[in-house]
Scaffold this motif. Structure first.
Motif, PDB file in Angstrom:
ATOM      1  N   GLN A 265       0.802  -1.450   0.085  1.00 29.57           N
ATOM      2  CA  GLN A 265       0.096  -0.064  -0.017  1.00 29.57           C
ATOM      3  C   GLN A 265       0.677   1.232  -0.208  1.00 29.57           C
ATOM      4  O   GLN A 265       0.545   2.194  -0.885  1.00 29.57           O
ATOM      5  CB  GLN A 265      -1.028  -0.012   1.054  1.00 29.57           C
ATOM      6  N   GLU A 266       1.805   1.179   0.947  1.00 30.56           N
ATOM      7  CA  GLU A 266       2.806   2.464   0.874  1.00 30.56           C
ATOM      8  C   GLU A 266       3.370   2.785  -0.314  1.00 30.56           C
ATOM      9  O   GLU A 266       3.459   3.631  -0.984  1.00 30.56           O
ATOM     10  CB  GLU A 266       3.636   2.246   2.031  1.00 30.56           C
ATOM     11  N   THR A 267       3.961   1.569  -1.001  1.00 34.26           N
ATOM     12  CA  THR A 267       4.695   1.879  -2.098  1.00 34.26           C
ATOM     13  C   THR A 267       3.970   2.261  -3.557  1.00 34.26           C
ATOM     14  O   THR A 267       4.154   3.192  -4.102  1.00 34.26           O
ATOM     15  CB  THR A 267       5.423   0.453  -2.527  1.00 34.26           C
ATOM     16  N   PHE A 268       2.607   1.763  -3.450  1.00 33.93           N
ATOM     17  CA  PHE A 268       1.894   2.051  -4.414  1.00 33.93           C
ATOM     18  C   PHE A 268       1.251   3.592  -4.264  1.00 33.93           C
ATOM     19  O   PHE A 268       1.268   4.501  -5.076  1.00 33.93           O
ATOM     20  CB  PHE A 268       0.597   1.395  -4.676  1.00 33.93           C
ATOM     21  N   GLN A 269       1.211   4.027  -2.957  1.00 34.10           N
ATOM     22  CA  GLN A 269       0.677   5.400  -2.616  1.00 34.10           C
ATOM     23  C   GLN A 269       1.929   6.271  -2.854  1.00 34.10           C
ATOM     24  O   GLN A 269       1.621   7.312  -3.619  1.00 34.10           O
ATOM     25  CB  GLN A 269       0.422   5.429  -1.229  1.00 34.10           C
ATOM     26  N   ARG A 270       3.096   5.961  -2.561  1.00 41.07           N
ATOM     27  CA  ARG A 270       4.237   7.005  -3.031  1.00 41.07           C
ATOM     28  C   ARG A 270       4.441   7.187  -4.224  1.00 41.07           C
ATOM     29  O   ARG A 270       4.548   8.192  -4.920  1.00 41.07           O
ATOM     30  CB  ARG A 270       5.392   6.415  -2.456  1.00 41.07           C
ATOM     31  N   VAL A 271       4.350   6.195  -5.215  1.00 42.74           N
ATOM     32  CA  VAL A 271       4.526   6.143  -6.670  1.00 42.74           C
ATOM     33  C   VAL A 271       3.388   6.854  -7.502  1.00 42.74           C
ATOM     34  O   VAL A 271       3.587   7.719  -8.200  1.00 42.74           O
ATOM     35  CB  VAL A 271       4.735   4.693  -7.363  1.00 42.74           C
ATOM     36  N   ALA A 272       2.004   6.656  -6.706  1.00 48.60           N
ATOM     37  CA  ALA A 272       1.016   7.120  -7.246  1.00 48.60           C
ATOM     38  C   ALA A 272       1.232   8.870  -7.139  1.00 48.60           C
ATOM     39  O   ALA A 272       0.607   9.658  -8.088  1.00 48.60           O
ATOM     40  CB  ALA A 272      -0.441   6.693  -6.809  1.00 48.60           C
ATOM     41  N   ASP A 273       1.618   9.221  -6.064  1.00 46.98           N
ATOM     42  CA  ASP A 273       1.622  10.666  -5.592  1.00 46.98           C
ATOM     43  C   ASP A 273       2.854  11.084  -6.588  1.00 46.98           C
ATOM     44  O   ASP A 273       2.434  12.304  -7.393  1.00 46.98           O
ATOM     45  CB  ASP A 273       2.277  10.897  -4.167  1.00 46.98           C
ATOM     46  N   GLU A 274       3.591  10.502  -6.870  1.00 47.99           N
ATOM     47  CA  GLU A 274       4.934  11.121  -7.791  1.00 47.99           C
ATOM     48  C   GLU A 274       4.231  11.127  -9.395  1.00 47.99           C
ATOM     49  O   GLU A 274       4.644  12.287 -10.020  1.00 47.99           O
ATOM     50  CB  GLU A 274       6.175  10.163  -8.016  1.00 47.99           C
ATOM     51  N   PHE A 275       3.431  10.326  -9.641  1.00 50.08           N
ATOM     52  CA  PHE A 275       2.637  10.410 -11.018  1.00 50.08           C
ATOM     53  C   PHE A 275       1.418  11.257 -11.180  1.00 50.08           C
ATOM     54  O   PHE A 275       0.932  11.636 -12.207  1.00 50.08           O
ATOM     55  CB  PHE A 275       2.281   9.048 -11.576  1.00 50.08           C
ATOM     56  N   GLY A 276       0.846  11.441  -9.984  1.00 51.34           N
ATOM     57  CA  GLY A 276      -0.296  12.153  -9.847  1.00 51.34           C
ATOM     58  C   GLY A 276      -1.384  11.389  -9.982  1.00 51.34           C
ATOM     59  O   GLY A 276      -2.400  11.931 -10.551  1.00 51.34           O
ATOM     60  N   CYS A 277      -1.273  10.261 -10.049  1.00 51.56           N
ATOM     61  CA  CYS A 277      -2.384   9.204 -10.020  1.00 51.56           C
ATOM     62  C   CYS A 277      -3.364   9.071  -8.728  1.00 51.56           C
ATOM     63  O   CYS A 277      -2.721   9.375  -7.709  1.00 51.56           O
ATOM     64  CB  CYS A 277      -1.980   7.751 -10.184  1.00 51.56           C
ATOM     65  N   ALA A 278      -4.546   8.859  -8.763  1.00 53.41           N
ATOM     66  CA  ALA A 278      -5.417   8.442  -7.414  1.00 53.41           C
ATOM     67  C   ALA A 278      -5.227   6.694  -7.410  1.00 53.41           C
ATOM     68  O   ALA A 278      -5.184   6.115  -8.362  1.00 53.41           O
ATOM     69  CB  ALA A 278      -6.771   8.916  -7.926  1.00 53.41           C
ATOM     70  N   LEU A 279      -5.203   6.570  -5.979  1.00 53.92           N
ATOM     71  CA  LEU A 279      -5.127   5.251  -5.855  1.00 53.92           C
ATOM     72  C   LEU A 279      -6.142   4.780  -4.626  1.00 53.92           C
ATOM     73  O   LEU A 279      -6.649   5.299  -4.012  1.00 53.92           O
ATOM     74  CB  LEU A 279      -3.759   4.930  -5.080  1.00 53.92           C
ATOM     75  N   GLU A 280      -6.860   3.593  -5.322  1.00 53.95           N
ATOM     76  CA  GLU A 280      -7.787   2.921  -4.599  1.00 53.95           C
ATOM     77  C   GLU A 280      -7.141   1.572  -4.110  1.00 53.95           C
ATOM     78  O   GLU A 280      -6.524   0.681  -4.950  1.00 53.95           O
ATOM     79  CB  GLU A 280      -9.101   2.616  -5.260  1.00 53.95           C
ATOM     80  N   PHE A 281      -6.925   1.226  -2.806  1.00 51.70           N
ATOM     81  CA  PHE A 281      -6.247   0.044  -2.255  1.00 51.70           C
ATOM     82  C   PHE A 281      -7.082  -0.485  -1.159  1.00 51.70           C
ATOM     83  O   PHE A 281      -7.549  -0.041  -0.460  1.00 51.70           O
ATOM     84  CB  PHE A 281      -4.870   0.554  -1.627  1.00 51.70           C
ATOM     85  N   SER A 282      -7.535  -1.912  -1.606  1.00 49.43           N
ATOM     86  CA  SER A 282      -8.147  -2.745  -0.609  1.00 49.43           C
ATOM     87  C   SER A 282      -7.702  -4.096  -0.248  1.00 49.43           C
ATOM     88  O   SER A 282      -6.979  -4.515  -1.263  1.00 49.43           O
ATOM     89  CB  SER A 282      -9.750  -2.747  -0.870  1.00 49.43           C
ATOM     90  N   SER A 283      -7.587  -4.516   0.918  1.00 47.50           N
ATOM     91  CA  SER A 283      -7.019  -5.948   1.295  1.00 47.50           C
ATOM     92  C   SER A 283      -8.047  -6.722   1.912  1.00 47.50           C
ATOM     93  O   SER A 283      -8.644  -5.743   3.031  1.00 47.50           O
ATOM     94  CB  SER A 283      -5.735  -5.630   1.848  1.00 47.50           C
ATOM     95  N   ARG A 284      -8.314  -7.858   1.930  1.00 47.66           N
ATOM     96  CA  ARG A 284      -9.259  -8.711   2.770  1.00 47.66           C
ATOM     97  C   ARG A 284      -8.486 -10.013   2.779  1.00 47.66           C
ATOM     98  O   ARG A 284      -7.733 -10.635   2.058  1.00 47.66           O
ATOM     99  CB  ARG A 284     -10.463  -8.668   2.014  1.00 47.66           C
ATOM    100  N   GLU A 285      -8.839 -10.663   4.261  1.00 48.29           N
ATOM    101  CA  GLU A 285      -8.294 -11.909   4.489  1.00 48.29           C
ATOM    102  C   GLU A 285      -9.285 -13.091   3.630  1.00 48.29           C
ATOM    103  O   GLU A 285     -10.419 -12.954   4.027  1.00 48.29           O
ATOM    104  CB  GLU A 285      -8.528 -12.073   5.824  1.00 48.29           C
ATOM    105  N   ALA A 286      -8.442 -13.741   2.928  1.00 46.77           N
ATOM    106  CA  ALA A 286      -9.006 -14.735   2.122  1.00 46.77           C
ATOM    107  C   ALA A 286      -9.293 -15.890   2.986  1.00 46.77           C
ATOM    108  O   ALA A 286     -10.368 -16.603   2.847  1.00 46.77           O
ATOM    109  CB  ALA A 286      -8.231 -15.242   1.087  1.00 46.77           C
ATOM    110  N   TYR A 287      -8.405 -16.243   3.737  1.00 43.74           N
ATOM    111  CA  TYR A 287      -8.517 -17.381   4.949  1.00 43.74           C
ATOM    112  C   TYR A 287      -7.570 -17.157   5.893  1.00 43.74           C
ATOM    113  O   TYR A 287      -6.456 -16.683   5.691  1.00 43.74           O
ATOM    114  CB  TYR A 287      -8.169 -18.901   3.892  1.00 43.74           C
ATOM    115  N   ARG A 288      -7.652 -17.896   6.983  1.00 44.10           N
ATOM    116  CA  ARG A 288      -6.843 -17.649   8.269  1.00 44.10           C
ATOM    117  C   ARG A 288      -5.866 -18.752   8.562  1.00 44.10           C
ATOM    118  O   ARG A 288      -6.293 -19.990   8.080  1.00 44.10           O
ATOM    119  CB  ARG A 288      -7.472 -17.531   9.386  1.00 44.10           C
ATOM    120  N   GLY A 289      -4.603 -18.780   8.672  1.00 44.11           N
ATOM    121  CA  GLY A 289      -3.621 -19.651   8.937  1.00 44.11           C
ATOM    122  C   GLY A 289      -3.859 -20.482  10.248  1.00 44.11           C
ATOM    123  O   GLY A 289      -4.589 -20.108  11.001  1.00 44.11           O
ATOM    124  N   PHE A 290      -3.086 -21.628  10.161  1.00 44.73           N
ATOM    125  CA  PHE A 290      -2.989 -22.242  11.605  1.00 44.73           C
ATOM    126  C   PHE A 290      -1.859 -23.021  11.742  1.00 44.73           C
ATOM    127  O   PHE A 290      -0.858 -23.056  10.722  1.00 44.73           O
ATOM    128  CB  PHE A 290      -4.171 -23.573  11.522  1.00 44.73           C
TER     129      PHE A 290
END
Ligand SMILES: [Zn+2]
Length: 375
Positions: A265-290
């Protein structure tokens, strides 16, 4: 307990010849239901299919024990990946293969076969067995749908044995990572690429720079990351406005997983800012480890069963998600056992008949070992 190898072969080949892509498990569910009823099981079907557009639910069978032992449950999944059109299994020197233009489906019909035949052998021999719950799930391959929809509180057993991993028979997988899935959208500005490219903000170029700045691949022994899908652009004469990406992070350590998601997320945000792009970033847990401790009953029983079947147990760390993730997250202690599938999810998929026979022997031995744990 010696298993009838011809019976194992016939059951396996029948299951392999019955196509069952995720959501289309009706025919195979009907067949295993009949087999389970022949064994004396009470069989029910839940409504899991409705949760993902599938034609039927999980098959849940119960068989009373012959001794007062703690109940256990056995699991394999009924569905397969594609392609399966025209699937005709062939046996070459004891190795079962497809014709080469379909998958085989040993993932997880080797597991279904091992459970059906291992339990059948114990029932036929009349040897002691614990109360048994058998859960054949649907929709595993497309998102663990059947396991997610299963009412775990309806299962008496607190520990389970998931037959859904490869070789060697006797290998026990005691851990699995958590997986988080990300959706990333970069939005720049469209412009005519030949007339006034200076007015555009190229979202694909921005994505490329961000990807190049991200660490991914194998990050350490228990953490991986992959930016696996990218799409964007409409035509060569338009500066691309939008670029969409999908990525995943897996780790058996929750902190490392979260750190890598934050890095993306941080890397995409930093590069998006450099380019002047807007960023949408979402993350969800697909499954939990054990992680299962070797001293836990489920691990002890599995290792004892492997030894009782004349094999040597070995321990493995898992790298993928399976129904075992869902069961463990729901409080059932589960371990994954090898059942013989090789090269799953490829046209080269195969399984050795001898491995499936050995896996069925592990199932039969498991019932014997669990019957010895009187309550
Ligand atoms: Zn599988």
């Amino acid at each position: 307990m010696p298993l009838d190898a011809d019976r194992v072969r016939e059951t396996l080949l029948h299951l392999l010849r019955t196509p069952s892509f995720s959501g289309q498990e009706g025919a195979i569910a009907a067949w295993v239901t009949a087999r389970l009823e022949e064994l004396g099981c009470t069989v029910e079907r839940d409504a899991a299919g409705a949760t993902f557009g599938g034609e039927c639910g999980n098959v849940i069978a119960r068989l009373p024990g012959t001794v007062a032992a703690a109940p256990i449950f056995l699991n394999a999944h009924l569905d397969t990946v594609q392609p399966t059109t025209g699937l005709e299994p062939q046996v070459v020197d004891g190795l079962v293969v497809s014709g080469g233009d379909t998958i085989l489906g040993a993932d997880d019909k080797a597991g279904v076969t091992a459970i059906l035949e291992g339990v059948a052998a114990v029932v036929a021999a009349g040897t002691p067995r614990p109360p048994l719950e058998i859960v054949f799930t649907v929709g595993e391959e497309t998102g663990l749908h059947g396991a997610r929809a299963l009412d775990l509180s309806a299962l008496q057993a607190t520990c389970g044995f998931v037959f859904d991993s490869g070789t060697p028979i006797g290998e026990l997988t005691i851990s699995a990572p958590t997986q988080a899935s990300q959706r990333i959208v970069l939005t720049g500005r469209a412009a005519h690429a030949g007339v006034e490219p200076e007015l555009g903000i190229n979202a694909i170029a921005c994505a490329a720079a961000a990807i190049a700045a991200c660490r991914q691949g194998r990050l350490d022994a228990e953490t991986t990351a992959n930016i696996g899908v990218i799409e964007g652009g409409q035509a060569t004469n338009i500066v691309p406005e939008v670029c969409r990406l999908r990525s995943e992070v897996r780790s058996r350590d929750q902190g490392k997983l979260e750190a890598q998601v934050a890095h993306f997320q941080e890397t995409f945000q930093r590069v998006a800012d450099e380019f002047g792009c807007a960023l949408e970033f979402s993350s969800r847990e697909a499954y939990r480890g054990f992680r299962i401790d070797l001293a836990e009953p489920v691990a002890r029983l599995a290792a004892a069963a492997v030894r009782a079947a004349g094999l040597q147990p070995s321990w493995a760390e898992g790298g993928g998600g399976s129904d075992a993730n869902v069961f463990n997250a729901g409080g059932k202690r589960c371990i994954l056992l090898a059942c013989g599938e090789r090269d799953p999810h490829t046209l080269r998929e195969s399984c050795a008949l001898a491995d499936v026979v050995a896996a069925a022997e592990v199932v039969a031995a498991l019932l014997g070992v669990a019957a010895g744990e009187r309550v």
